[in-house]
Design a protein around this motif. Structure first.
Motif, PDB file in Angstrom:
ATOM      1  N   TRP A  15       0.825  -1.210   0.000  1.00 40.23           N
ATOM      2  CA  TRP A  15       0.000   0.000   0.000  1.00 40.23           C
ATOM      3  C   TRP A  15       0.858   1.260   0.000  1.00 40.23           C
ATOM      4  CZ3 TRP A  15      -4.435   1.522  -1.566  1.00 40.23           C
ATOM      5  CH2 TRP A  15      -4.998   2.728  -1.115  1.00 40.23           C
ATOM      6  N   SER A  19      -0.533   3.396  -2.881  1.00 41.52           N
ATOM      7  CA  SER A  19      -1.332   4.568  -2.505  1.00 41.52           C
ATOM      8  C   SER A  19      -0.889   5.820  -3.249  1.00 41.52           C
ATOM      9  CB  SER A  19      -1.271   4.804  -0.989  1.00 41.52           C
ATOM     10  OG  SER A  19       0.052   5.026  -0.600  1.00 41.52           O
ATOM     11  N   ARG A  21      -0.807   6.068  -6.258  1.00 38.04           N
ATOM     12  CA  ARG A  21      -1.677   6.167  -7.430  1.00 38.04           C
ATOM     13  C   ARG A  21      -3.119   5.817  -7.052  1.00 38.04           C
ATOM     14  NH1 ARG A  21       1.306   3.921 -12.642  1.00 38.04           N
ATOM     15  NH2 ARG A  21       0.146   5.651 -13.509  1.00 38.04           N
ATOM     16  N   ARG A  22      -3.468   6.147  -5.813  1.00 34.03           N
ATOM     17  CA  ARG A  22      -4.760   5.700  -5.300  1.00 34.03           C
ATOM     18  C   ARG A  22      -5.923   6.259  -6.091  1.00 34.03           C
ATOM     19  NH1 ARG A  22      -3.950   7.626   0.624  1.00 34.03           N
ATOM     20  NH2 ARG A  22      -6.144   7.296   1.037  1.00 34.03           N
ATOM     21  N   ASP A  23      -5.800   7.510  -6.541  1.00 34.42           N
ATOM     22  CA  ASP A  23      -6.908   8.110  -7.279  1.00 34.42           C
ATOM     23  C   ASP A  23      -7.143   7.365  -8.582  1.00 34.42           C
ATOM     24  OD1 ASP A  23      -6.364  11.624  -6.328  1.00 34.42           O
ATOM     25  OD2 ASP A  23      -7.161   9.892  -5.238  1.00 34.42           O
ATOM     26  N   ILE A  25      -6.261   4.241  -9.230  1.00 35.61           N
ATOM     27  CA  ILE A  25      -6.770   2.903  -8.916  1.00 35.61           C
ATOM     28  C   ILE A  25      -8.271   2.972  -8.674  1.00 35.61           C
ATOM     29  CG2 ILE A  25      -6.735   1.002  -7.249  1.00 35.61           C
ATOM     30  CD1 ILE A  25      -3.791   1.623  -6.721  1.00 35.61           C
ATOM     31  N   GLY A  26      -8.694   3.961  -7.888  1.00 35.01           N
ATOM     32  CA  GLY A  26     -10.121   4.111  -7.569  1.00 35.01           C
ATOM     33  C   GLY A  26     -10.961   4.337  -8.804  1.00 35.01           C
ATOM     34  N   LYS A  62     -12.168   8.147  -5.558  1.00 32.18           N
ATOM     35  CA  LYS A  62     -11.320   8.718  -4.489  1.00 32.18           C
ATOM     36  C   LYS A  62     -11.903   8.363  -3.126  1.00 32.18           C
ATOM     37  CE  LYS A  62      -9.294  12.823  -6.538  1.00 32.18           C
ATOM     38  NZ  LYS A  62      -9.403  14.223  -6.804  1.00 32.18           N
ATOM     39  N   MET A  65     -11.184   4.708  -2.306  1.00 33.05           N
ATOM     40  CA  MET A  65      -9.788   4.430  -1.964  1.00 33.05           C
ATOM     41  C   MET A  65      -9.407   5.075  -0.637  1.00 33.05           C
ATOM     42  SD  MET A  65      -9.134   2.296  -4.143  1.00 33.05           S
ATOM     43  CE  MET A  65      -7.432   1.878  -3.813  1.00 33.05           C
ATOM     44  N   GLY A  69      -7.757   3.068   2.396  1.00 33.09           N
ATOM     45  CA  GLY A  69      -6.626   3.578   3.172  1.00 33.09           C
ATOM     46  C   GLY A  69      -6.934   3.591   4.662  1.00 33.09           C
TER      47      GLY A  69
END
Lengths: 143, 147
Positions: A15, A19, A21-23, A25-26, A62, A65, A69
């Motif tokens: 993670w 994380s 690139r979390r946006d 991924i979401g 967002k 994700m 998190g």
């Protein structure tokens, strides 16, 4: 299939990388879920635009994700730590829990796409276990 | 009967055409055995499966992974009659191999992940949808002769 200490460590390490690139991924995972599993569209009839990567999808990706998190921060006590999220999904959103599996699969696909080297089978099993545990925690208040 | 659009056929044959059966087959099967360890129950005669390294280095598993993709190739070559093409294979998995048909979906998901890792962003949602439709037809056909 409870999370061992090793599982938790593997998830947290991955993670740390993912994380960033979390946006993306979401947004990608949510787009794919809606596109590949059209039955999930039923939960988003209030959105004007359900096309891939649309504004509502990006925004909601967002949110999702951020929830993931938060869950990682509560990884030692998912059920206790996510009571609020569970109540939201149980009493307000009332999402059929089978859809969590489907979204989980899409998250795994996107992780494999974005991190082909790091998303080894050993990491995959830990993340899959975590998402299953997260699903259980979110479903906890359903009945 | 399953209806395939030209786009779907192109996506599916595109993916299969890009696969290296001797490499991607073993990768998918290994991932399945590692991510869903209970699937190892069907490979008791395959030697050392004690840990992820052993699984990845096991030549019998590699050979079987390759075999599986060649089997999938038959579905690709008979897309308009996958049920009929797989009738015998379904009976084999049910009556001789005694494989719980839920396992087919697990392997299919692992194959999808291997392909996603290989193709990166070109594995777009359109292509993913076509590919997963193909796999769900295959999985259904394999489970069809169980009774």
């Amino acid at each position: 299939m409870s999370l061992t200490e090793k599982d938790k460590a593997t998830v947290k390490t991955f993670w740390d990388l993912a994380s960033k690139r979390r946006d993306l991924i979401g947004s990608e995972a949510l787009s794919r879920m809606i596109y590949v599993y059209p039955q999930t569209k039923t939960y988003f009839s209030h959105w004007k635009d359900l096309s891939l990567g649309s504004a509502p999808i990006k925004k909601h990706g967002k949110v999702i994700m951020a929830g993931v998190g938060e869950a990682i921060g509560q990884i030692d006590n998912l059920t206790g730590g996510l009571v609020g999220l569970s109540e939201l999904h149980a009493f307000t959103l009332r999402v059929d829990p089978s859809n969590f599996k489907v979204l989980g699969h899409c998250i795994l696909v996107v992780m494999a796409m974005l991190f082909p080297t790091e998303f080894t089978p050993e990491v995959h099993v830990c993340v899959d276990k975590f998402l299953a545990a997260l699903t259980l925690a979110i479903s906890d208040k359903y009945r | 009967m399953v209806v395939w659009t030209d786009q779907e056929r192109a996506a599916i044959s595109g993916i299969m055409g890009g696969l290296v059966y001797e490499d991607d087959g073993p990768k998918a099967l290994c991932r399945c055995l590692i991510v869903y360890p209970w699937t190892q129950r069907y490979f008791g005669a395959f030697g050392n499966l004690y840990n992820a390294e052993a699984i990845k280095n096991n030549p019998q598993i590699a050979a079987h992974g390759t075999k599986i993709l060649h089997g999938l190739d038959r579905a690709l070559k008979n897309m308009d009659s996958i049920k009929e093409t797989y009738a015998e294979l379904s009976i084999l998995h049910s009556e001789k191999l005694h494989v719980d048909p839920d396992n087919f979906k697990l392997l299919a998901d692992c194959l999808t992940i291997v392909i996603a890792a290989k193709m990166g962003s070109s594995f777009n949602p359109d292509i993913q949808a076509s590919w997963q439709k193909f796999l769900s037809v295959v999985v259904s056909a394999l489970g069809r002769q169980y009774h």
